[in-house]
Design a protein around this motif. Structure first.
Motif, PDB file in Angstrom:
ATOM      1  N   GLY A 133      17.756  -7.080 -25.765  1.00 49.99           N
ATOM      2  CA  GLY A 133      18.470  -6.008 -25.678  1.00 49.99           C
ATOM      3  C   GLY A 133      17.780  -5.107 -24.694  1.00 49.99           C
ATOM      4  O   GLY A 133      16.806  -5.381 -23.775  1.00 49.99           O
ATOM      5  N   PHE A 134      18.181  -3.860 -24.384  1.00 41.21           N
ATOM      6  CA  PHE A 134      17.680  -2.897 -23.574  1.00 41.21           C
ATOM      7  C   PHE A 134      17.724  -1.400 -24.287  1.00 41.21           C
ATOM      8  O   PHE A 134      18.796  -1.366 -24.961  1.00 41.21           O
ATOM      9  N   ASP A 135      16.587  -0.716 -24.289  1.00 44.21           N
ATOM     10  CA  ASP A 135      16.575   0.720 -24.811  1.00 44.21           C
ATOM     11  C   ASP A 135      15.444   0.803 -25.767  1.00 44.21           C
ATOM     12  O   ASP A 135      14.869   1.913 -25.845  1.00 44.21           O
ATOM     13  N   ASN A 136      15.152  -0.094 -26.487  1.00 48.91           N
ATOM     14  CA  ASN A 136      14.263  -0.049 -27.751  1.00 48.91           C
ATOM     15  C   ASN A 136      14.446   1.178 -28.673  1.00 48.91           C
ATOM     16  O   ASN A 136      13.729   1.976 -28.646  1.00 48.91           O
ATOM     17  N   ILE A 137      15.755   1.322 -29.043  1.00 47.41           N
ATOM     18  CA  ILE A 137      15.987   2.280 -29.953  1.00 47.41           C
ATOM     19  C   ILE A 137      15.273   1.954 -31.324  1.00 47.41           C
ATOM     20  O   ILE A 137      14.888   0.966 -31.520  1.00 47.41           O
ATOM     21  N   GLY A 138      15.348   2.940 -32.146  1.00 48.39           N
ATOM     22  CA  GLY A 138      14.661   2.915 -33.284  1.00 48.39           C
ATOM     23  C   GLY A 138      14.935   1.592 -34.163  1.00 48.39           C
ATOM     24  O   GLY A 138      14.257   1.155 -35.188  1.00 48.39           O
ATOM     25  N   LEU A 139      16.393   1.442 -34.229  1.00 48.07           N
ATOM     26  CA  LEU A 139      16.987   0.289 -35.113  1.00 48.07           C
ATOM     27  C   LEU A 139      16.217  -1.006 -34.611  1.00 48.07           C
ATOM     28  O   LEU A 139      16.271  -1.803 -35.441  1.00 48.07           O
ATOM     29  N   ALA A 140      15.991  -1.155 -33.622  1.00 51.34           N
ATOM     30  CA  ALA A 140      15.567  -2.419 -32.826  1.00 51.34           C
ATOM     31  C   ALA A 140      14.639  -3.214 -33.815  1.00 51.34           C
ATOM     32  O   ALA A 140      14.637  -4.591 -34.010  1.00 51.34           O
ATOM     33  N   GLU A 141      13.511  -2.500 -34.187  1.00 49.41           N
ATOM     34  CA  GLU A 141      12.575  -3.422 -34.729  1.00 49.41           C
ATOM     35  C   GLU A 141      12.750  -3.544 -36.441  1.00 49.41           C
ATOM     36  O   GLU A 141      12.247  -4.279 -37.150  1.00 49.41           O
ATOM     37  N   LEU A 142      14.167  -2.978 -36.982  1.00 51.73           N
ATOM     38  CA  LEU A 142      14.350  -3.053 -37.903  1.00 51.73           C
ATOM     39  C   LEU A 142      15.448  -4.061 -38.375  1.00 51.73           C
ATOM     40  O   LEU A 142      16.077  -4.489 -39.360  1.00 51.73           O
ATOM     41  N   LEU A 143      15.959  -4.723 -37.288  1.00 56.24           N
ATOM     42  CA  LEU A 143      17.048  -5.577 -37.415  1.00 56.24           C
ATOM     43  C   LEU A 143      16.362  -6.858 -37.853  1.00 56.24           C
ATOM     44  O   LEU A 143      15.071  -7.287 -37.933  1.00 56.24           O
ATOM     45  N   ASP A 144      17.245  -7.930 -38.325  1.00 49.75           N
ATOM     46  CA  ASP A 144      16.779  -9.174 -38.701  1.00 49.75           C
ATOM     47  C   ASP A 144      17.323 -10.253 -37.877  1.00 49.75           C
ATOM     48  O   ASP A 144      18.611 -10.642 -38.020  1.00 49.75           O
ATOM     49  N   PRO A 145      16.733 -10.887 -36.934  1.00 44.82           N
ATOM     50  CA  PRO A 145      15.176 -10.604 -36.788  1.00 44.82           C
ATOM     51  C   PRO A 145      15.011  -9.339 -35.781  1.00 44.82           C
ATOM     52  O   PRO A 145      16.086  -8.947 -35.207  1.00 44.82           O
ATOM     53  N   PRO A 146      13.784  -8.908 -36.099  1.00 49.54           N
ATOM     54  CA  PRO A 146      13.215  -7.647 -35.182  1.00 49.54           C
ATOM     55  C   PRO A 146      13.560  -8.032 -33.583  1.00 49.54           C
ATOM     56  O   PRO A 146      13.391  -9.184 -32.916  1.00 49.54           O
ATOM     57  N   LEU A 147      14.168  -7.232 -32.905  1.00 50.48           N
ATOM     58  CA  LEU A 147      14.905  -7.183 -31.440  1.00 50.48           C
ATOM     59  C   LEU A 147      13.768  -7.235 -30.323  1.00 50.48           C
ATOM     60  O   LEU A 147      13.270  -5.964 -30.304  1.00 50.48           O
ATOM     61  N   THR A 148      13.719  -8.240 -29.522  1.00 49.10           N
ATOM     62  CA  THR A 148      12.831  -8.249 -28.291  1.00 49.10           C
ATOM     63  C   THR A 148      13.802  -7.253 -27.338  1.00 49.10           C
ATOM     64  O   THR A 148      15.239  -7.495 -27.216  1.00 49.10           O
ATOM     65  N   THR A 149      13.173  -6.452 -26.803  1.00 48.40           N
ATOM     66  CA  THR A 149      13.881  -5.454 -25.915  1.00 48.40           C
ATOM     67  C   THR A 149      13.186  -4.832 -24.814  1.00 48.40           C
ATOM     68  O   THR A 149      12.110  -5.168 -24.562  1.00 48.40           O
ATOM     69  N   ILE A 150      13.830  -4.223 -23.970  1.00 45.01           N
ATOM     70  CA  ILE A 150      13.134  -3.376 -22.967  1.00 45.01           C
ATOM     71  C   ILE A 150      12.977  -1.862 -23.311  1.00 45.01           C
ATOM     72  O   ILE A 150      14.045  -1.070 -23.624  1.00 45.01           O
ATOM     73  N   ASP A 151      11.836  -1.358 -23.337  1.00 50.77           N
ATOM     74  CA  ASP A 151      11.590   0.120 -23.946  1.00 50.77           C
ATOM     75  C   ASP A 151      11.645   0.860 -22.618  1.00 50.77           C
ATOM     76  O   ASP A 151      11.070   0.642 -21.445  1.00 50.77           O
ATOM     77  N   THR A 152      12.164   2.055 -22.562  1.00 50.13           N
ATOM     78  CA  THR A 152      12.647   3.018 -21.657  1.00 50.13           C
ATOM     79  C   THR A 152      11.672   4.229 -21.860  1.00 50.13           C
ATOM     80  O   THR A 152      11.836   4.659 -23.214  1.00 50.13           O
ATOM     81  N   PRO A 153      10.861   4.840 -21.112  1.00 52.47           N
ATOM     82  CA  PRO A 153      10.187   5.980 -21.300  1.00 52.47           C
ATOM     83  C   PRO A 153      10.897   7.177 -21.420  1.00 52.47           C
ATOM     84  O   PRO A 153      11.229   8.000 -20.862  1.00 52.47           O
ATOM     85  N   LYS A 154      11.729   7.365 -22.705  1.00 50.84           N
ATOM     86  CA  LYS A 154      12.608   8.385 -22.981  1.00 50.84           C
ATOM     87  C   LYS A 154      12.063   9.740 -22.821  1.00 50.84           C
ATOM     88  O   LYS A 154      12.522  10.576 -22.167  1.00 50.84           O
TER      89      LYS A 154
END
Length: 338
Positions: A271-292
């Protein structure tokens, strides 16, 4: 600190808070002594504040159907704006606009007294930005418009997509699909062209059938149905998908679970954004973290710069692009060549 300098605690307090009641000579002596002790005086707001408006635009307002698609990254951006505004001595007023109250609120804002305006303009178009112009310094946050002369602070979307596709390629995936949001927002358009460029640069072929086009206008249930139909009808599908944001990726994970498509064994998703939900998904989501948080701070700093020296005097319009980074979790997996 007062004891070391040889003054009263009240005197130190007056200096730190930039309050009147001291001679300039005493004030300067205390300031120099504090700085020698390593005290950063920039963290203390001046008593005479600059004023700024922070306009947050959400196309669909508080409509529950669309709330998930108003990026959850915004809360951290707003925190960054508020913290930096206080640090630089701004009094800040926040206004929320949507497509229903836009014209009325734009007229109201034009009558207000302020020194600069910051707009979280992810979903705004050129015409709407023009309606918010007052002749005072204005900085765009999370978008930019080619034809506009306003400074902007944005995420370097293309760099993020390049990292995402590169990660999947390094895992051995050669056929990578794209879950693309059909939207006029600059972020999604930049990610689209970034995806095409990344595929070309890495020598990976892309066919139209490997792009699933998704509209978020009808809310989450409609997105889920589009993804479900796509995965049901495309049995010869890519081994990995890049999604325009984490919300789309989360719906894709839900569809895969219902259709017994194993993630990441059968299919990798990023995915893209690294929202708080991303690491709680099943499986935890690989993503792009934005310096919010940094995005919000940088926008206020740029607005402060243009209040002190407007665009017309600088002769240039700045655009600051912050680079995102890859966060690897369990939703991506090496491609099993056998």
């Amino acid at each position: 600190m007062a004891k070391k300098i040889g003054v009263s605690p009240a005197t130190v307090s007056l200096v730190l808070n930039n309050k009147p009641g001291l001679s300039e000579q005493t004030r300067m002596r205390v300031k120099k002594s504090l700085e020698a002790m390593g005290v950063s005086l920039e963290q203390y707001a001046p008593s005479i504040q600059k004023s700024m408006l922070f306009v947050v635009y959400r196309k669909h307002g508080a409509d529950r159907r669309h709330t998930p698609f108003f990026p959850q990254v915004y809360s951290q951006i707003i925190e960054g704006v508020e913290w930096k505004a206080r640090l630089l001595g701004f009094s800040i007023k926040i206004f929320y606009l949507d497509e229903h109250n836009f014209s009325q609120q734009a007229e109201h804002l034009a009558k207000m007294e302020f020194e600069g305006m910051l707009i979280l303009a992810t979903e705004l178009d050129k015409y709407q930005i023009t309606m918010l112009e007052t002749g005072k310094p204005l900085v765009l946050l999370d978008t930019y418009i080619e034809e506009c002369v306003h400074p902007a602070v944005i995420i370097h979307n293309e760099s993020g997509v390049m990292q995402a596709v590169g990660h999947l390629k390094d895992l051995g995936h050669r056929r990578i699909g794209y879950l693309h949001v059909i939207h006029n927002a600059n972020n999604f358009m930049e990610r689209y062209y970034g995806f095409l460029r990344a595929m070309d640069q890495y020598g990976l072929e892309l066919t139209p059938d490997d792009i699933c086009q998704i509209s978020t206008n009808e809310g989450g249930e409609a997105v889920y149905e589009v993804l479900k139909q796509y995965f049901q009808t495309h049995l010869d599908r890519p081994t990995a998908f890049f999604a325009d944001n984490d919300i789309i990726a989360s719906y894709a994970l839900k569809v895969c679970k219902q259709l017994d498509i194993r993630v990441p064994e059968d299919l990798s998703i990023i995915g893209f954004d690294n929202i708080g939900l991303a690491e709680l998904l099943d499986p935890p989501l690989t993503t792009i973290d934005t310096p919010k948080y940094d995005l919000g701070q940088s926008a206020v700093a740029l607005l402060d710069e243009y209040i002190r020296q407007p665009v017309s005097k600088q002769g240039i319009t700045k655009m600051v692009a912050l680079k995102p980074s890859l966060v690897v979790r369990s939703s991506t997996h090496p491609f099993p060549e056998e």
